[in-house]
Write an enzyme that holds these catalytic residues in place. Structure first.
Site, short mmCIF file in Angstrom:
data_model
loop_
_atom_site.label_atom_id
_atom_site.label_comp_id
_atom_site.label_asym_id
_atom_site.label_seq_id
_atom_site.Cartn_x
_atom_site.Cartn_y
_atom_site.Cartn_z
N TRP A 151 0.80 -1.22 0.00
CA TRP A 151 0.00 0.00 0.00
C TRP A 151 0.83 1.27 0.00
O TRP A 151 0.28 2.36 -0.09
CB TRP A 151 -0.91 0.00 1.24
CG TRP A 151 -0.19 -0.45 2.48
CD1 TRP A 151 -0.19 -1.71 3.01
CD2 TRP A 151 0.69 0.33 3.31
NE1 TRP A 151 0.64 -1.77 4.12
CE2 TRP A 151 1.18 -0.53 4.33
CE3 TRP A 151 1.11 1.65 3.30
CZ2 TRP A 151 2.07 -0.10 5.31
CZ3 TRP A 151 2.00 2.08 4.29
CH2 TRP A 151 2.45 1.20 5.27
N ASN A 152 2.13 1.16 0.14
CA ASN A 152 2.90 2.40 0.34
C ASN A 152 3.11 3.19 -0.96
O ASN A 152 3.09 4.41 -0.96
CB ASN A 152 4.23 2.12 1.05
CG ASN A 152 5.09 1.14 0.30
OD1 ASN A 152 4.61 0.35 -0.51
ND2 ASN A 152 6.37 1.17 0.58
N LYS A 175 -3.18 -8.30 -7.69
CA LYS A 175 -3.89 -8.30 -6.40
C LYS A 175 -3.27 -7.17 -5.57
O LYS A 175 -2.21 -7.32 -4.98
CB LYS A 175 -3.68 -9.65 -5.70
CG LYS A 175 -4.71 -10.03 -4.65
CD LYS A 175 -4.96 -9.02 -3.55
CE LYS A 175 -3.93 -9.06 -2.45
NZ LYS A 175 -4.19 -8.03 -1.40
N PRO A 176 -3.93 -6.00 -5.55
CA PRO A 176 -3.37 -4.88 -4.79
C PRO A 176 -3.65 -5.03 -3.29
O PRO A 176 -4.49 -5.85 -2.89
CB PRO A 176 -4.14 -3.69 -5.35
CG PRO A 176 -5.46 -4.25 -5.76
CD PRO A 176 -5.22 -5.68 -6.19
N ALA A 177 -2.98 -4.21 -2.49
CA ALA A 177 -3.23 -4.22 -1.04
C ALA A 177 -4.67 -3.79 -0.77
O ALA A 177 -5.20 -2.91 -1.45
CB ALA A 177 -2.25 -3.29 -0.34
N GLY A 228 6.46 -6.62 -0.74
CA GLY A 228 5.81 -6.58 0.57
C GLY A 228 6.81 -6.96 1.65
O GLY A 228 8.03 -6.86 1.45
N SER A 229 6.30 -7.42 2.76
CA SER A 229 7.16 -7.70 3.91
C SER A 229 7.96 -8.99 3.69
O SER A 229 7.55 -9.88 2.94
CB SER A 229 6.30 -7.83 5.16
OG SER A 229 5.37 -8.88 4.98
N GLU A 249 10.40 -8.51 -3.75
CA GLU A 249 10.99 -7.24 -3.30
C GLU A 249 10.49 -7.03 -1.88
O GLU A 249 9.32 -6.70 -1.68
CB GLU A 249 10.56 -6.10 -4.21
CG GLU A 249 11.02 -6.23 -5.65
CD GLU A 249 12.52 -6.03 -5.82
OE1 GLU A 249 13.18 -5.52 -4.90
OE2 GLU A 249 13.04 -6.42 -6.88
N LEU A 250 11.38 -7.20 -0.90
CA LEU A 250 10.91 -7.31 0.48
C LEU A 250 11.37 -6.15 1.37
O LEU A 250 11.76 -5.11 0.87
CB LEU A 250 11.35 -8.67 1.03
CG LEU A 250 10.96 -9.86 0.14
CD1 LEU A 250 11.49 -11.17 0.69
CD2 LEU A 250 9.46 -9.93 -0.07
N CYS A 283 10.33 1.08 1.67
CA CYS A 283 11.26 -0.01 1.95
C CYS A 283 12.70 0.50 1.98
O CYS A 283 13.54 -0.07 2.66
CB CYS A 283 11.10 -1.10 0.90
SG CYS A 283 11.15 -0.43 -0.75
N GLU A 385 12.80 -3.00 10.82
CA GLU A 385 12.21 -2.01 9.93
C GLU A 385 11.03 -1.35 10.66
O GLU A 385 10.07 -2.02 11.04
CB GLU A 385 11.70 -2.72 8.67
CG GLU A 385 11.09 -1.80 7.66
CD GLU A 385 10.56 -2.57 6.44
OE1 GLU A 385 9.87 -3.58 6.62
OE2 GLU A 385 10.84 -2.14 5.31
#
Ligand code: NDP
Length: 487
Positions: A151-152, A175-177, A228-229, A249-250, A283, A385
């Site tokens: 979502w960022n 599939k978006p947040a 995401g995380s 991409e975390l 991130c 983080e």
């Protein structure tokens, strides 16, 4: 725009009112419910994947120049609707309107960049041990991509996947947040407007654990492109039931090193921008700063003053604010937790530390940009983080100490250096164990260079030519030729 997109899924070029349960989407600056989305059912996910598979047969066979033209049109449509799309993003994500518009325009830039890359998918001819054989190495699109995004950065993080995938000849199910679905649906509407054929771009909304997971486990999805995380990334890697290509991409825990030779004004400016932009919900945000002891006092006081000077505001009412509301209660709670932990362990509060005062801030997830000094690695702010507007500062005596502290993390996404001495620049940039090192600037990611993390920050790349390779398979065609008769 939001009213038109509420409850909708885009499957096979057709907008559908989703059959599943409704999920409210909140304005994080006011707490108001903006509208609802539909949680896609497993039948709807199957339909979207089936549509993408059908569309792949034709999309992948188009001449690259045709795909390039479609992506250029998409870029034009996105730029043409930038104001409305930015408003949608600010309403659901909280960032100031001007910044949201900048992000939408960067999405348009990604469309044009990958349009140009689409016509440069070259192969190679590789030498063999005998001269009657050619080895052709060609690149072919992987197939159907499941893109799962946070979502960022609700537009750019979709854009990098969407544009690279489409340029390569893949089709996509996004599939978006749950927090920021309307920006994704608006992007899909632009893909339709740009004349991208039905089924090439599909969007299914809903919770990650159900809808995202369904894509991960779906045998019809050939690749998952995830941002995401690290925890969810690892879960995705573990839960694929068939072999799939993955790009992950975390999370990050990004350090900045400021040496005694640094230009302090520039270092402070950089630290403020990369610690607090998007309320630190990046991130590649600077989480922790190691500053040479000789300049630490000056640096900390200037950083505190610069953080205090940032304007916090409702992103719609103050389009030019430096920072808006945080996207939801969760990152705000984590920011406060890391702050409390650090203060209890001896950190010194230099700036911020609380929500801004006033009625305008009473219902949203606002917090003042916060600087802590005298930090240590016993504190969460230095080792986890935060994903919020909080940065910790620690003094160092030797460059090797700073490097050791900077690398003392399971993450490896981005790191930052401010130094004028070129020997220091070389020493530090070659020893920092990160996918991205920005020196005397804080823009670690640019569109035409590969961007990706190491260690628990992920695998694979976005941006650049390398970003498109993530959507291509190599095929080796080895051909043995007979001498033509009569030669
Ligand atoms: P999450 O990992 O919680 O969620 C990311 C996406 O994954 C969301 O769409 C989410 O859905 C979905 N998801 C959640 N569970 C599953 C599952 N079991 N299977 C499939 N999909 C799932 O991250 P956040 O949204 O909280 O984003 C913040 C994180 O993203 C930070 O750690 C940040 O560092 C990282 N990030 C990394 C970037 C990079 O380039 N390396 C860039 C930007 C962010 P939903 O939320 O709707 O439930």
């Amino acid at each position: 725009m939001i009213q038109d997109l509420a409850d909708q899924l885009l499957i096979d070029g057709v907008w559908r009112r989703g059959a599943g349960a409704r999920i409210p989407v909140e304005n994080p600056a006011t707490g108001e419910i903006l509208g609802h989305i539909a949680a896609a059912t497993s039948a709807e996910v199957n339909d979207a994947v089936a549509a993408a598979r059908r569309a792949f047969r034709t999309w992948s066979c188009l001449a690259p120049v045709v795909r390039a033209k479609a992506l250029h049109r998409l870029g034009e449509c996105v730029a043409g609707e930038a104001d409305a799309m930015a408003r949608t993003m600010t309403l659901e994500q909280g960032k100031p309107l001007n910044e949201a518009k900048g992000e939408i325009l960067k999405l348009a830039e990604a469309c044009h960049f990958y349009a140009e890359e689409a016509v440069r998918i070259h192969g190679e001819i590789v030498p063999n041990t005998t001269t009657d054989i050619d080895s052709l190495v060609v690149r072919e699109p992987i197939g159907v991509v499941g893109a799962i995004t946070p979502w960022n950065y609700p537009a750019e993080l979709i854009g990098w996947k969407l544009c690279a995938a489409l340029a390569a000849g893949c089709t996509i199910v996004i599939k978006p947040a749950e927090l920021t679905p309307f920006t994704a649906l608006a992007i899909a509407a632009m893909a339709q407007k740009a004349g991208i054929p039905p089924g090439v771009v599909n969007v299914v909304t809903g919770a990650g654990a159900q809808v995202g997971q369904a894509l991960v486990e779906h045998p019809g999805v050939d690749k998952i492109a995830f941002t995401g995380s690290s925890a969810v990334g690892l879960h995705i890697q573990r839960s694929c039931r068939t072999i799939k290509r993955l790009s992950l991409e975390l999370g990050g825990n990004c350090p900045m090193i400021v040496t005694a030779t640094a230009g302090l004004d520039a270092a402070v400016k950089g630290a403020v921008r990369r610690s607090f932009r998007n309320m630190g919900q990046i991130c590649i945000a600077i989480n922790r700063i190691y500053v040479a002891r000789q300049v630490a006092v000056d640096f900390v006081s200037a950083l505190g003053a610069a953080a205090d000077a940032l304007v916090v505001g409702n992103g719609i009412e103050r389009p030019d604010a430096d920072v808006g509301a945080m996207a939801s209660a969760a990152p705000l709670a984590k920011t406060k937790e890391h702050l409390t932990d650090a203060l209890a362990k001896g950190a010194r509060l230099v700036a911020g530390g609380s929500a801004p005062e006033g009625e305008a801030f009473s219902r949203g997830y606002f917090f003042r940009p916060t600087v802590l000094a005298d930090c240590t690695h016993a504190m969460k702010v230095m080792t986890e983080e935060t994903f919020g507007p909080l940065v910790g500062v620690m003094a160092f005596d030797r460059l090797d100490d700073a490097i050791k502290l900077a690398n003392d993390t399971p993450y490896g996404l981005a790191s930052y250096v401010y130094a004028r001495d070129m020997g220091e620049v070389r020493y530090l940039s070659s020893r920092l164990d990160y996918g991205n090192v920005a020196v005397n600037n804080v823009d670690a990611g640019i569109m035409n260079a590969p961007y990706g993390g190491r260690k628990q920050s992920g695998v694979g790349y976005e941006h650049g030519r390398e970003g498109m390779l993530e959507y291509l398979n190599f095929k080796h065609i080895r051909i043995r030729y007979d001498e033509p008769a009569g030669t």
